[in-house]
Write a protein that holds these residues in place. Sequence first.
Motif, PDB file in Angstrom:
ATOM      1  N   TYR A 320       6.901  43.122 -12.957  1.00 47.13           N
ATOM      2  CA  TYR A 320       6.331  42.311 -11.873  1.00 47.13           C
ATOM      3  C   TYR A 320       6.800  40.860 -11.986  1.00 47.13           C
ATOM      4  O   TYR A 320       7.175  40.230 -10.980  1.00 47.13           O
ATOM      5  N   ARG A 321       6.806  40.321 -13.200  1.00 50.78           N
ATOM      6  CA  ARG A 321       7.236  38.930 -13.377  1.00 50.78           C
ATOM      7  C   ARG A 321       8.717  38.776 -13.065  1.00 50.78           C
ATOM      8  O   ARG A 321       9.137  37.753 -12.509  1.00 50.78           O
ATOM      9  N   ARG A 322       9.513  39.767 -13.411  1.00 47.48           N
ATOM     10  CA  ARG A 322      10.934  39.695 -13.075  1.00 47.48           C
ATOM     11  C   ARG A 322      11.125  39.677 -11.559  1.00 47.48           C
ATOM     12  O   ARG A 322      12.000  38.971 -11.047  1.00 47.48           O
ATOM     13  N   ASP A 323      10.297  40.446 -10.841  1.00 45.79           N
ATOM     14  CA  ASP A 323      10.427  40.532  -9.386  1.00 45.79           C
ATOM     15  C   ASP A 323       9.856  39.308  -8.677  1.00 45.79           C
ATOM     16  O   ASP A 323      10.457  38.766  -7.755  1.00 45.79           O
ATOM     17  N   VAL A 324       8.650  38.899  -9.105  1.00 47.57           N
ATOM     18  CA  VAL A 324       7.920  37.860  -8.375  1.00 47.57           C
ATOM     19  C   VAL A 324       8.259  36.459  -8.880  1.00 47.57           C
ATOM     20  O   VAL A 324       8.491  35.545  -8.087  1.00 47.57           O
ATOM     21  N   ARG A 346      18.258  37.698 -17.436  1.00 52.87           N
ATOM     22  CA  ARG A 346      16.817  37.546 -17.190  1.00 52.87           C
ATOM     23  C   ARG A 346      16.015  37.993 -18.408  1.00 52.87           C
ATOM     24  O   ARG A 346      14.969  37.431 -18.713  1.00 52.87           O
ATOM     25  N   THR A 347      16.499  39.026 -19.090  1.00 48.84           N
ATOM     26  CA  THR A 347      15.834  39.465 -20.318  1.00 48.84           C
ATOM     27  C   THR A 347      15.864  38.354 -21.355  1.00 48.84           C
ATOM     28  O   THR A 347      14.858  38.074 -22.021  1.00 48.84           O
ATOM     29  N   LEU A 348      17.014  37.702 -21.499  1.00 46.42           N
ATOM     30  CA  LEU A 348      17.121  36.553 -22.390  1.00 46.42           C
ATOM     31  C   LEU A 348      16.127  35.472 -21.983  1.00 46.42           C
ATOM     32  O   LEU A 348      15.405  34.907 -22.821  1.00 46.42           O
ATOM     33  N   THR A 349      16.055  35.192 -20.676  1.00 47.89           N
ATOM     34  CA  THR A 349      15.139  34.166 -20.163  1.00 47.89           C
ATOM     35  C   THR A 349      13.689  34.520 -20.447  1.00 47.89           C
ATOM     36  O   THR A 349      12.905  33.684 -20.919  1.00 47.89           O
ATOM     37  N   MET A 350      13.296  35.779 -20.160  1.00 49.34           N
ATOM     38  CA  MET A 350      11.913  36.197 -20.371  1.00 49.34           C
ATOM     39  C   MET A 350      11.531  36.113 -21.844  1.00 49.34           C
ATOM     40  O   MET A 350      10.453  35.622 -22.200  1.00 49.34           O
ATOM     41  N   ASN A 351      12.416  36.580 -22.717  1.00 45.91           N
ATOM     42  CA  ASN A 351      12.104  36.530 -24.145  1.00 45.91           C
ATOM     43  C   ASN A 351      11.981  35.096 -24.650  1.00 45.91           C
ATOM     44  O   ASN A 351      11.135  34.787 -25.495  1.00 45.91           O
ATOM     45  N   LEU A 352      12.817  34.200 -24.123  1.00 47.54           N
ATOM     46  CA  LEU A 352      12.718  32.792 -24.509  1.00 47.54           C
ATOM     47  C   LEU A 352      11.403  32.180 -24.019  1.00 47.54           C
ATOM     48  O   LEU A 352      10.722  31.464 -24.758  1.00 47.54           O
ATOM     49  N   LEU A 353      11.034  32.470 -22.778  1.00 50.37           N
ATOM     50  CA  LEU A 353       9.801  31.902 -22.233  1.00 50.37           C
ATOM     51  C   LEU A 353       8.576  32.406 -22.980  1.00 50.37           C
ATOM     52  O   LEU A 353       7.595  31.673 -23.162  1.00 50.37           O
ATOM     53  N   HIS A 354       8.613  33.656 -23.434  1.00 46.76           N
ATOM     54  CA  HIS A 354       7.475  34.192 -24.185  1.00 46.76           C
ATOM     55  C   HIS A 354       7.264  33.438 -25.487  1.00 46.76           C
ATOM     56  O   HIS A 354       6.137  33.380 -25.997  1.00 46.76           O
ATOM     57  N   ARG A 355       8.322  32.842 -26.040  1.00 50.93           N
ATOM     58  CA  ARG A 355       8.170  32.080 -27.281  1.00 50.93           C
ATOM     59  C   ARG A 355       7.356  30.807 -27.062  1.00 50.93           C
ATOM     60  O   ARG A 355       6.741  30.290 -27.983  1.00 50.93           O
ATOM     61  N   LEU A 356       7.356  30.308 -25.837  1.00 50.77           N
ATOM     62  CA  LEU A 356       6.539  29.141 -25.507  1.00 50.77           C
ATOM     63  C   LEU A 356       5.075  29.502 -25.265  1.00 50.77           C
ATOM     64  O   LEU A 356       4.206  28.636 -25.274  1.00 50.77           O
ATOM     65  N   PRO A 358       3.493  30.306 -22.418  1.00 51.87           N
ATOM     66  CA  PRO A 358       2.896  29.502 -21.345  1.00 51.87           C
ATOM     67  C   PRO A 358       1.726  30.230 -20.686  1.00 51.87           C
ATOM     68  O   PRO A 358       1.721  31.457 -20.588  1.00 51.87           O
ATOM     69  N   LYS A 359       0.736  29.471 -20.237  1.00 45.36           N
ATOM     70  CA  LYS A 359      -0.374  30.077 -19.505  1.00 45.36           C
ATOM     71  C   LYS A 359       0.098  30.563 -18.139  1.00 45.36           C
ATOM     72  O   LYS A 359      -0.412  31.548 -17.611  1.00 45.36           O
ATOM     73  N   ASN A 360       1.062  29.867 -17.581  1.00 43.79           N
ATOM     74  CA  ASN A 360       1.584  30.224 -16.260  1.00 43.79           C
ATOM     75  C   ASN A 360       3.107  30.132 -16.326  1.00 43.79           C
ATOM     76  O   ASN A 360       3.666  29.039 -16.447  1.00 43.79           O
ATOM     77  N   MET A 361       3.771  31.282 -16.252  1.00 50.00           N
ATOM     78  CA  MET A 361       5.222  31.292 -16.408  1.00 50.00           C
ATOM     79  C   MET A 361       5.920  30.579 -15.257  1.00 50.00           C
ATOM     80  O   MET A 361       6.907  29.867 -15.451  1.00 50.00           O
ATOM     81  N   ALA A 362       5.414  30.752 -14.032  1.00 46.01           N
ATOM     82  CA  ALA A 362       6.016  30.089 -12.875  1.00 46.01           C
ATOM     83  C   ALA A 362       5.923  28.564 -13.026  1.00 46.01           C
ATOM     84  O   ALA A 362       6.860  27.838 -12.692  1.00 46.01           O
ATOM     85  N   ALA A 363       4.782  28.091 -13.537  1.00 46.42           N
ATOM     86  CA  ALA A 363       4.609  26.649 -13.750  1.00 46.42           C
ATOM     87  C   ALA A 363       5.590  26.141 -14.804  1.00 46.42           C
ATOM     88  O   ALA A 363       6.115  25.024 -14.684  1.00 46.42           O
ATOM     89  N   GLN A 364       5.852  26.952 -15.836  1.00 46.74           N
ATOM     90  CA  GLN A 364       6.795  26.543 -16.866  1.00 46.74           C
ATOM     91  C   GLN A 364       8.210  26.419 -16.305  1.00 46.74           C
ATOM     92  O   GLN A 364       8.954  25.499 -16.654  1.00 46.74           O
TER      93      GLN A 364
END
Length: 385
Positions: A320-324, A346-356, A358-364
């Motif tokens: 869902y996060r990849r799509d939205v 995108r997989t690289l991006t998602m895994n990197l963002l998970h290390r932060l 964030p409460k809201n990925m879109a906001a990050q």
Amino acid sequence: MTPVPSTAKTTAFFQLLNQTAELDSRDNRGKKHTMALVLSGLTCALCCGRDGSLSSLHRHMVNHFTVLCQATSSTQPTAISRAQLPLVLAKVNLGVFAKLLFEWFAIDLPALAGCWLAVDGKDLRGSIQTGQTRGQACVSVVAQTTEAVIGQAYYSGKKESEKLVVRQLLADRGLNNQQLSLDALHLNPLTVNAIHKASGRYVIGLKANQAQLYRACICRCLVDTPIYEYTSSLERKHGRLEQRSYRCFALSKAVFAPRWRVAGFQTLIWVKRSRQALGGDKLTEDISYYLSNAPVQESTDGANLCAAIRGHWRVETMHYRRDVVLCEDSVRTNKPGVSRLLSSLRTLTMNLLHRLKPKNMAAQLDNFADEFSSLIQFMQVEAVL
């Protein structure tokens, strides 16, 4: 948000890409743009929320080209053109890139002990051509606790089977000895036998397409006494009230068809989901069944299996996060290699963002877009650049 330092790496991902000649399948004559710089520029654009259009991604690469060159000590004079971008991306050796990506993330399999991994596939809808119903598809293995992607493979939805791809992915990544949750598509003797033989654990959906097995399990639910029961509290979310009930039944003495005798079935899990919209619509209930080779000897065993069934939806959350959030399905391309490569980035991006965390990925993503220097700093801390 302050970046969380990752485990020290001897080589940054950018340098690793730069040093791997097999990554770039272009002819050496006339090479103008460094593949590592192109891929790093795309990753930065994805981290700034510019996904959804290859042109939007390209504009970001051009606008921040000078800063990226400074961060990577690159001397390339100009950014790649929009016309050249898909042509160059199509020349990336996807097998080599995937190997570099997951080796660089260095997932420690022993550290996954006790963690359930969810396995599921997803169509890359931007790759579906006019008049077709299927295009390129991606299979992911996701840690239920963190949503980190620890394995991925691609296939053509028109010509290949997801079941075969999943079996190969689990074997290639050495994941058959882990705890795996899968949907009913993968209830196949070859798949479950491989997991059971490797001393792995699985919980897998059961549907009516396995008619004989399905009927036998329904009868067992009607006749046998559950060895574990649990009903969740009433939850209010997504505009509705929801409650889930679980019952576990022992299968150790059950007799199955010859094709299932080495699957190691130990537990049948009955799950009832009750939902009612807050607007007062009528109550809806659905019942589903799952099989596992993990026995339930204590209440904690039953709770673990029920949590794995519930946690399987973490892979759907990731999709869902990849799509939205990243707008994966909006990028239209008729080049299968480009679709697969962008999905890997995108997989690289998602895994990197998970290390932060964030409460809201879109906001990050918005924060990185507003302060590109903070993204560069984060990429350097995480040894990407």
